[in-house]
Design a protein around this motif. Structure first.
Motif, short mmCIF file in Angstrom:
data_model
loop_
_atom_site.label_atom_id
_atom_site.label_comp_id
_atom_site.label_asym_id
_atom_site.label_seq_id
_atom_site.Cartn_x
_atom_site.Cartn_y
_atom_site.Cartn_z
N ASP A 210 -4.34 -12.52 16.49
CA ASP A 210 -5.02 -11.24 16.44
C ASP A 210 -4.11 -10.15 15.89
OD1 ASP A 210 -7.34 -12.30 17.55
OD2 ASP A 210 -6.69 -11.89 19.61
N CYS A 211 -2.81 -10.45 15.83
CA CYS A 211 -1.83 -9.47 15.36
C CYS A 211 -1.62 -9.57 13.84
CB CYS A 211 -0.51 -9.69 16.10
SG CYS A 211 0.87 -8.68 15.56
N ARG A 233 -5.32 -8.43 8.80
CA ARG A 233 -4.64 -9.40 9.68
C ARG A 233 -4.05 -10.59 8.92
NH1 ARG A 233 -6.96 -12.42 13.37
NH2 ARG A 233 -9.09 -12.26 12.63
N ARG A 419 3.34 -3.92 11.32
CA ARG A 419 2.33 -4.20 12.32
C ARG A 419 2.84 -3.90 13.74
NH1 ARG A 419 -2.32 -6.78 11.87
NH2 ARG A 419 -2.23 -5.53 10.00
#
Length: 425
Positions: A210-211, A233, A419
């Motif tokens: 999800d990161c 992503r 991120r």
């Protein structure tokens, strides 16, 4: 984010993934991060050699490096089989062995993550280790195998060696694959459940992050997907080629002609009989050959005087000087050839080597041969044809320029830190 965030890199127990992660770690370090490595047994010292701190996983003898070497030796005859035939003889047993490893290192991995307390974990593997998800730390999926690892209706099935248009082959593969992988998958999902995690869909052993997800597939060989991966992503890299020390080719007694580099990786180095067959062909050719034989140097008694054998080479630096790269289709080798504009002759053994062999031919950046089903004349002519293909070399020069303009290791490191910074704020 702290001035020097600790980022743990966890590559699978293969030199392709390990050295890919070294390239990313160097770029992270240059940006002020502190990369450390979670290290499988058998890889002790590999990352320390590059100046990185290692944390060593503990495992029993039944899943150690010696067991894996025995596993490869046992399966060597199966590498002559088609990808379909390897599903039962090699792929299913390999997934069982991978699941064994996940279970064996879980407690050790959980303890190391708690000790290190990394800001993030980069996982370059084909399977999820529950301790990573249970830690609650941000994690990044690194896909250093073929792009086929992430499924899509327009992308051939992972490990199949098929072209996208082969719908009949795809249907047959999927029909055969599902029941053969089910036992390992069920056992893995049971372990996930016992560790408080949700099961994965049939045939999948690793979820997307999800990161952030990093894929090494360069644009020149990338597939068009029916469902494009979300750019926020999923970051595609133009390969992920690390820098190594400059390579000066040794002078050989017969030192004329183009330079050909051969490496079948740590797995293929076991296959000394096959490499000896190839040396006999090399002896008849007007070229120089540098051959990586891993830890099996003592197995070679007679070496042609236009051949240099080594137990290790700074591979990216050798490929940069080569006119042809003969390899097993490992994704790092495939990307290194493209990065330096060198044609590939892929002779696949197993796993995603079959996918990359097919992609090499489909995109016109080289060709492929069966690992062992060739005649001396066929191997000789294939090598000569690749060395003399000026149109292919021009295509590869353009691909190389594009890849070198945006090095994958730099983009990977920047994406990870951006991120993390965005998530923190």
């Amino acid at each position: 984010m702290s001035p020097s965030p600790v980022i743990a890199l966890f590559p699978e127990a293969s030199f392709g993934a390990a050295l890919n992660c070294v390239g990313i770690a160097r770029a992270l370090q240059a940006r002020g991060a502190e990369p450390v490595f979670l290290c499988h047994p058998g890889f002790t010292g590999v990352f320390a050699e590059y100046g990185f701190r290692e944390y060593h996983l503990q495992t029993g003898p039944e899943t150690g490096q010696g067991r894996w070497q025995d596993f490869v030796n046992t399966h060597l005859p199966h590498f002559d089989l088609s990808p379909e035939a390897q599903l039962e003889t090699y792929v299913a047993p390999t997934w069982e062995a991978i699941v064994d490893t996940v279970i064996a290192v879980e407690d050790s991995l959980e303890a190391l993550i708690a000790q290190i307390r990394p800001e993030a974990i980069l996982l370059d593997n084909v399977i999820m280790f529950p301790a990573i998800l249970r830690s609650g730390r941000p994690w990044v999926r690194v896909v250093s195998c073929a792009e086929t690892e992430i499924p899509d209706p327009c992308v051939p099935p992972y490990l199949s060696g098929l072209s996208p248009a082969d719908s009949a082959g795809r249907a047959r593969w999927e029909r055969l694959c599902a029941p053969l992988l089910r036992p390992a998958h069920n056992r893995y999902n049971a372990f996930r459940k016992a560790r408080g995690l949700k099961p994965l869909p049939a045939g999948q052993f690793l979820e997307n992050s999800d990161c952030l997800n990093l894929l090494l597939a360069p644009s020149a060989v990338r597939y068009k997907r029916e469902a494009p991966l979300p750019e926020e992503r999923f970051v595609f890299l133009e390969g992920c080629v690390r820098e190594e020390g400059r390579f000066e080719p040794p002078v050989l007694p017969r030192n004329a002609g183009p330079l050909v580099y051969l490496s079948f990786g740590s797995l293929g180095a076991v296959d000394t009989a096959q490499i000896k067959r190839m040396l006999e062909v090399f002896d008849t050719m007007p070229a120089r050959f540098f051959v990586n034989v891993g830890g099996y140097l003592d197995a070679y008694r007679r070496v042609p005087d236009n051949v240099f054998l080594g137990s290790w080479f700074p591979q990216p630096s050798v490929v940069a000087r080569a006119d042809l790269f003969i390899h097993h289709g490992g994704n790092n080798s495939f990307c290194e050839a493209l990065f330096h504009g060198v044609p590939s002759l892929v002779m696949p053994y197993c796993w995603d080597g079959h996918d990359n062999a097919r992609r090499t031919a489909d995109t016109g950046v080289g060709t492929h041969l069966h690992r062992s089903d060739w005649t001396p004349d066929e191997l000789r002519q294939t090598i000569l044809d690749l060395l003399e293909d000026d149109a292919m070399r021009a295509r590869l020069a353009a691909i190389s320029a594009r890849m070198q303009a945006e090095p994958g290791v730099e983009r990977a490191a920047a994406a990870v830190l951006e991120r993390l910074d965005a998530d923190r704020h």
